[in-house]
Write a protein that holds these residues in place. Structure first.
Motif, PDB file in Angstrom:
ATOM      1  N   UNK A   1       0.841  -1.209   0.000  1.00 31.77           N
ATOM      2  CA  UNK A   1       0.000   0.000   0.000  1.00 31.77           C
ATOM      3  C   UNK A   1       0.869   1.249   0.000  1.00 31.77           C
ATOM      4  N   UNK A   2       1.925   1.214   0.814  1.00 36.22           N
ATOM      5  CA  UNK A   2       2.822   2.384   0.851  1.00 36.22           C
ATOM      6  C   UNK A   2       3.511   2.561  -0.493  1.00 36.22           C
ATOM      7  N   UNK A   3       3.925   1.444  -1.103  1.00 32.31           N
ATOM      8  CA  UNK A   3       4.557   1.518  -2.429  1.00 32.31           C
ATOM      9  C   UNK A   3       3.594   2.078  -3.459  1.00 32.31           C
ATOM     10  N   UNK A   4       2.355   1.608  -3.416  1.00 31.77           N
ATOM     11  CA  UNK A   4       1.352   2.119  -4.357  1.00 31.77           C
ATOM     12  C   UNK A   4       1.087   3.601  -4.128  1.00 31.77           C
ATOM     13  N   UNK A   5       0.979   3.981  -2.842  1.00 26.72           N
ATOM     14  CA  UNK A   5       0.737   5.390  -2.514  1.00 26.72           C
ATOM     15  C   UNK A   5       1.910   6.239  -2.967  1.00 26.72           C
ATOM     16  N   UNK A   6       3.126   5.744  -2.688  1.00 26.32           N
ATOM     17  CA  UNK A   6       4.328   6.474  -3.095  1.00 26.32           C
ATOM     18  C   UNK A   6       4.403   6.587  -4.612  1.00 26.32           C
ATOM     19  N   UNK A   7       4.073   5.498  -5.298  1.00 26.17           N
ATOM     20  CA  UNK A   7       4.088   5.528  -6.768  1.00 26.17           C
ATOM     21  C   UNK A   7       3.065   6.535  -7.285  1.00 26.17           C
ATOM     22  N   UNK A   8       1.906   6.583  -6.602  1.00 29.65           N
ATOM     23  CA  UNK A   8       0.874   7.532  -7.023  1.00 29.65           C
ATOM     24  C   UNK A   8       1.355   8.961  -6.797  1.00 29.65           C
ATOM     25  N   UNK A   9       1.989   9.222  -5.656  1.00 29.08           N
ATOM     26  CA  UNK A   9       2.511  10.555  -5.378  1.00 29.08           C
ATOM     27  C   UNK A   9       3.610  10.931  -6.361  1.00 29.08           C
ATOM     28  N   UNK A  10       4.475   9.959  -6.655  1.00 30.29           N
ATOM     29  CA  UNK A  10       5.553  10.231  -7.617  1.00 30.29           C
ATOM     30  C   UNK A  10       4.959  10.510  -8.995  1.00 30.29           C
TER      31      UNK A  10
END
Length: 172
Positions: free
Chosen positions: A137-146
């Protein structure tokens, strides 16, 4: 031998020696009264026979008392030995019971440890699963923010390129 026995043997030997030395006086006849009649007999010999009878009576009594005591002592020793054996068996039984109790406690402790290890393993697996989910989830959120930041940068770069200002540094 005991002192009493030695003294008794010495006394008997002295008495026999005295009687042997004075045998003539012991065998001289004398007139003796028996209460209801009178008898002529050697007084010394009568007294010597009475003394010998008393001695035999005392020796028989002593022999009886010692044999009774010996029998009682042996019986007591047998009973004591039986009680010792009973106590030893009871002690062995207690040791056996203690051993079985300790073995049961060890088995129970091993079962508790196994159960705790199983619970711990399950919780660890759940925690790892939760951490993996959170990381995803954090990776997905980070990818979305990036991705959002890249979109903003691209849109800013497009706006900056259109404005031809060269003297201002780009804002990032």
């Amino acid at each position: 031998m005991r002192t009493r026995t030695i003294v008794l043997i010495v006394a008997i030997a002295l008495m026999a020696g005295f009687a042997a030395l004075n045998m003539d006086e012991f065998t001289r006849p004398a007139l003796l009264s028996l209460g209801f009649t009178t008898v002529q007999a050697p007084l010394g010999l009568v007294l010597l026979v009475i003394l010998a009878a008393a001695l035999l009576l005392f020796l028989a009594t002593t022999l009886y008392i010692q044999s009774t005591h010996l029998i009682e002592t042996r019986q007591t020793a047998r009973e004591l030995q039986a009680q010792r054996e009973l106590a030893d068996k009871a002690e062995a039984s207690r040791f056996t019971e203690l051993r079985s109790y300790l073995e049961a406690q060890a088995v129970a402790a091993n079962q508790r440890e196994t159960a705790h290890a199983t619970v711990l393993t399950e919780r660890l697996a759940q925690t790892q699963q939760a951490i993996a989910t959170k990381i995803d989830q954090s990776g997905n959120t980070l990818a979305a923010y990036i991705g959002e930041l890249e979109d903003r940068l691209e849109s800013r770069d497009g706006v900056r390129r259109t404005a031809v200002r060269t003297d201002t540094p780009p804002l990032i």
